[in-house]
Write an enzyme that holds these catalytic residues in place. Structure first.
Site, short mmCIF file in Angstrom:
data_model
loop_
_atom_site.label_atom_id
_atom_site.label_comp_id
_atom_site.label_asym_id
_atom_site.label_seq_id
_atom_site.Cartn_x
_atom_site.Cartn_y
_atom_site.Cartn_z
CG ASN A 102 -1.52 1.35 1.53
OD1 ASN A 102 -2.35 1.85 0.78
ND2 ASN A 102 -1.05 1.97 2.61
CE1 TYR A 168 2.11 8.57 -6.40
CE2 TYR A 168 0.68 9.63 -8.02
CZ TYR A 168 0.85 8.85 -6.88
OH TYR A 168 -0.27 8.36 -6.24
CB ALA A 170 6.87 7.11 -14.79
#
Ligand SMILES: NC(=O)c1ccc[n+]([C@@H]2O[C@H](COP(=O)([O-])OP(=O)(O)OC[C@H]3O[C@@H](n4cnc5c(N)ncnc54)[C@H](O)[C@@H]3O)[C@@H](O)[C@H]2O)c1
Length: 283
Positions: A102, A168, A170
């Site tokens: 997460n 971010y 990518a």
């Protein structure tokens, strides 16, 4: 946050007797996921960098009758990943049923032409590297037991362009590609791999006030088709589905949990030429 009565002992538990690992599971989306998996009977092994958030999570889950084992530390640190895997593998003779990767953050962000390798490496460590490390550490036990569900938390920004967050997005696109490819690779071993792609969740990282930036909350309905910001529980329920046998024939998918924004999405250049917005702009 309240836990359903019965908690880990609930007869309705979809994950009774299972072991589930959640990274960054103390608060925000991860906190919602931890709580939901525990409510459904899993013994949860929860990593978080913030000891206080982790202590609150442990107290909440135990108060609801669930079982939680904290595994504190910065998941970017390989030693923390190793300790997390050791702890999880020690719970039930080396069996781990669910892994939720997460942790992730869009910061540090900024226009790509103003960024450099230091920033890219920081975003790699926060958004991709630990996903690979945790999966590499825990998936072998799933393969050995011919059963397991890995769920990665990506973002809708991996589907659409987001200015000032190119790196971010990518790395999260890489999370999606990793999800699909690993699902194909591990399917015959009985291990499923999926991801969720949230948008506009009211969490410590992206609180509602920060998303609104002073705008009238009534505008949310023109912005999110379902008419509200997301809550960690919205993600947690989809993760519960992906973790449980309800999704036994689902693998290799990235499921948006976005209230419809991907369907409606668009980044707009401001009329005054000063940057972009994905918000209903002021006149
Ligand atoms: N909030 C959103 O709208 C949104 C949208 C798209 C994607 N996401 C993704 O969802 C995930 C969770 O987002 P969130 O908004 O709940 O974040 P958050 O920052 O609100 O919560 C993150 C949790 O992880 C912990 N954490 C942070 N860095 C850590 C580290 N290095 N090691 C261990 N624990 C760490 C924090 O203490 C916190 O408990 C991220 O991958 C994020 O990119 C969020």
């Amino acid at each position: 946050m309240a836990i359903n009565s019965g908690g880990g002992k609930s007869a309705m538990g979809l994950l009774r007797g299972q072991v589930a690992v959640v990274t960054g599971g103390g608060a925000g989306i991860g906190g919602g996921i931890s709580r939901r998996l525990a409510e459904h009977g899993a013994t949860i092994v929860v990593n978080d960098i913030d000891a206080q958030l982790l202590a609150t999570l442990v107290a909440d889950v135990e108060a609801g009758g669930g079982t939680v084992i904290p595994s504190p530390g910065d998941i970017r640190d390989p030693a923390v990943v190793e300790a997390l895997a050791d702890t999880a593998l020690g719970v039930a003779d080396g069996r781990v049923d669910v892994l939720v990767n997460n942790v992730g953050d869009y910061r540090p962000n900024g226009r790509f032409l103003k960024t450099g390798p230091e920033q890219w490496e920081a975003l790699y460590a926060l958004n991709l590297e630990h996903v690979l490390r945790c999966t590499r550490a825990i998936a072998p036990a799933m393969v050995e037991h011919r059963s397991g569900s890995i769920i990665n938390v990506s973002t809708v920004e991996a589907f659409r362009g987001i200015p000032a967050n190119a790196v971010y997005s990518a790395f999260n696109a890489a999370v999606n590609a990793f999800t699909r490819s690993l699902a194909v690779e591990l399917g015959r071993d009985g291990v499923r791999v999926n991801a969720i792609a949230p948008d506009l969740m009211d969490t410590p990282q992206t609180p509602a006030e920060a998303m609104l930036r002073g705008r009238d909350p009534d505008l949310i309905a023109t912005w999110v088709p379902l008419g509200r910001f997301g809550r960690p529980e919205d993600c947690a329920d989809v993760v519960l589905f992906l973790a449980s046998d309800l999704s036994r024939f689902v693998t290799g998918h990235v499921i948006p949990v976005d209230g419809g924004t991907t369907a409606a999405s668009g980044w707009y250049g401001r009329a005054d030429g000063r940057g972009w917005t994905n918000l209903p702009d002021r006149p």
